[in-house]
Design an enzyme around this catalytic site. Structure first.
Site, PDB file in Angstrom:
ATOM      1  N   HIS A   9      -0.629  47.258 -21.760  1.00  0.00           N
ATOM      2  CA  HIS A   9      -1.478  46.714 -22.825  1.00  0.00           C
ATOM      3  C   HIS A   9      -2.540  45.746 -22.310  1.00  0.00           C
ATOM      4  CE1 HIS A   9       1.992  44.126 -22.196  1.00  0.00           C
ATOM      5  NE2 HIS A   9       1.205  43.113 -22.506  1.00  0.00           N
ATOM      6  N   CYS A  65      -2.369  46.611 -14.526  1.00  0.00           N
ATOM      7  CA  CYS A  65      -1.667  45.819 -15.540  1.00  0.00           C
ATOM      8  C   CYS A  65      -2.326  44.442 -15.528  1.00  0.00           C
ATOM      9  CB  CYS A  65      -0.157  45.790 -15.290  1.00  0.00           C
ATOM     10  SG  CYS A  65       0.401  44.967 -13.791  1.00  0.00           S
ATOM     11  N   GLY A  66      -1.633  43.399 -15.945  1.00  0.00           N
ATOM     12  CA  GLY A  66      -2.256  42.081 -15.949  1.00  0.00           C
ATOM     13  C   GLY A  66      -2.622  41.629 -14.552  1.00  0.00           C
ATOM     14  N   THR A  67      -1.669  41.764 -13.645  1.00  0.00           N
ATOM     15  CA  THR A  67      -1.887  41.349 -12.249  1.00  0.00           C
ATOM     16  C   THR A  67      -1.970  42.514 -11.269  1.00  0.00           C
ATOM     17  OG1 THR A  67       0.493  41.263 -11.899  1.00  0.00           O
ATOM     18  CG2 THR A  67      -0.583  39.206 -12.595  1.00  0.00           C
ATOM     19  N   GLY A  68      -1.487  43.670 -11.663  1.00  0.00           N
ATOM     20  CA  GLY A  68      -1.349  44.807 -10.751  1.00  0.00           C
ATOM     21  C   GLY A  68      -0.015  44.798 -10.029  1.00  0.00           C
ATOM     22  N   VAL A  69       0.724  43.701 -10.160  1.00  0.00           N
ATOM     23  CA  VAL A  69       1.944  43.544  -9.365  1.00  0.00           C
ATOM     24  C   VAL A  69       3.135  44.281  -9.981  1.00  0.00           C
ATOM     25  CG1 VAL A  69       3.613  41.883  -8.453  1.00  0.00           C
ATOM     26  CG2 VAL A  69       1.176  41.392  -8.324  1.00  0.00           C
ATOM     27  N   HIS A  98      -4.909  52.581   6.952  1.00  0.00           N
ATOM     28  CA  HIS A  98      -3.736  52.210   7.759  1.00  0.00           C
ATOM     29  C   HIS A  98      -2.400  52.600   7.118  1.00  0.00           C
ATOM     30  CE1 HIS A  98      -5.781  48.856  10.363  1.00  0.00           C
ATOM     31  NE2 HIS A  98      -6.533  49.950  10.257  1.00  0.00           N
ATOM     32  N   ASN A  99      -2.295  52.433   5.817  1.00  0.00           N
ATOM     33  CA  ASN A  99      -0.996  52.620   5.150  1.00  0.00           C
ATOM     34  C   ASN A  99      -0.895  53.947   4.407  1.00  0.00           C
ATOM     35  OD1 ASN A  99      -1.970  49.431   4.248  1.00  0.00           O
ATOM     36  ND2 ASN A  99      -0.357  49.724   5.770  1.00  0.00           N
ATOM     37  N   ARG A 109      -6.356  40.986 -15.498  1.00  0.00           N
ATOM     38  CA  ARG A 109      -6.463  39.553 -15.773  1.00  0.00           C
ATOM     39  C   ARG A 109      -6.860  38.772 -14.522  1.00  0.00           C
ATOM     40  NH1 ARG A 109      -0.833  39.405 -19.257  1.00  0.00           N
ATOM     41  NH2 ARG A 109      -1.705  40.319 -21.166  1.00  0.00           N
ATOM     42  N   ARG A 132      -1.808  55.751  15.540  1.00  0.00           N
ATOM     43  CA  ARG A 132      -0.706  54.786  15.608  1.00  0.00           C
ATOM     44  C   ARG A 132      -0.155  54.455  14.217  1.00  0.00           C
ATOM     45  NH1 ARG A 132      -5.350  51.655  15.738  1.00  0.00           N
ATOM     46  NH2 ARG A 132      -5.280  49.652  14.636  1.00  0.00           N
ATOM     47  N   ARG A 136       4.092  54.419  11.742  1.00  0.00           N
ATOM     48  CA  ARG A 136       4.488  53.288  10.884  1.00  0.00           C
ATOM     49  C   ARG A 136       4.723  53.758   9.447  1.00  0.00           C
ATOM     50  NH1 ARG A 136      -0.256  49.801  13.780  1.00  0.00           N
ATOM     51  NH2 ARG A 136       0.872  49.477  15.738  1.00  0.00           N
TER      52      ARG A 136
HETATM   53  C1  RB5 Z   1       2.120  41.674 -19.336  1.00  0.00           C
HETATM   54  O1  RB5 Z   1       2.057  40.503 -20.083  1.00  0.00           O
HETATM   55  C2  RB5 Z   1       2.112  41.355 -17.851  1.00  0.00           C
HETATM   56  O2  RB5 Z   1       3.316  40.774 -17.490  1.00  0.00           O
HETATM   57  C3  RB5 Z   1       1.837  42.601 -17.045  1.00  0.00           C
HETATM   58  O3  RB5 Z   1       0.618  43.161 -17.441  1.00  0.00           O
HETATM   59  C4  RB5 Z   1       1.724  42.428 -15.543  1.00  0.00           C
HETATM   60  O4  RB5 Z   1       0.857  41.398 -15.216  1.00  0.00           O
HETATM   61  C5  RB5 Z   1       3.005  42.371 -14.814  1.00  0.00           C
HETATM   62  O5  RB5 Z   1       3.044  42.324 -13.575  1.00  0.00           O
END
Ligand code: RB5
Length: 148
Positions: A9, A65-69, A98-99, A109, A132, A136
């Site tokens: 979202h 997403c918000g952070t991509g994480v 490389h990866n 965000r 190389r 890996r």
């Molecule tokens: C959603 O609020 C937020 O947690 C999600 O988009 C993301 O940043 C998680 O890693």
């Protein structure tokens, strides 16, 4: 190339703009993300794109997403997926060179749309260098085997 895109979202607007941009670059894009801004769960969309890439339905993927994480952590649980969070163009190029990353992720965000487009272009234009780096990347696949 066939590109799978997914988002939660937090990234509906950016996803739509990136889909248009990817088409402008001459690629096919399939939307696995949500088109609604109501709160949802990013692992669901990370999984959908990861499965499309791992199965060969898509050549590579883009996750937002918000952070991509969170969405990249989820995608990386699918065997054969190497999803990398990128917040700059040098990283976007290097994760391919490389990866051999088969998915890139970024945060709606965290970065603006112009940088997001540059990141996508840098990634899609890059080639895996092999050599190389091949061994890996094979070691990463080995880890998947040992821990599955
Ligand atoms: C959603 O609020 C937020 O947690 C999600 O988009 C993301 O940043 C998680 O890693």
């Amino acid at each position: 190339m066939k590109i799978a895109i997914g988002n939660d979202h937090a990234a509906v607007v950016m996803k739509n703009e990136i889909m248009e941009y990817v088409k402008e670059l001459g690629h096919e894009v399939k939307n696995f993300g949500t088109d609604r801004e109501e709160s949802c769960n990013y692992p669901e969309y990370g999984e959908k794109v990861a499965r499309a890439v791992a199965s060969g339905e898509a050549d590579c993927g883009i996750l937002i997403c918000g952070t991509g994480v969170g969405i990249s952590i989820a995608a990386n649980k699918v065997k054969g997926v190497r999803a990398a969070v990128c917040s700059d163009t040098a990283t976007a190029r290097l994760v391919k060179e490389h990866n051999n990353a088969n998915i890139i992720a970024f945060g709606a965000r965290i970065i603006g749309i112009e940088l997001a487009k540059d990141i996508v272009k840098a990634y899609l234009s890059a080639e895996f260098l092999g050599g190389r780096h091949e061994a890996r990347v094979a070691m990463i696949a080995g880890l998947e085997e040992r821990f599955s």
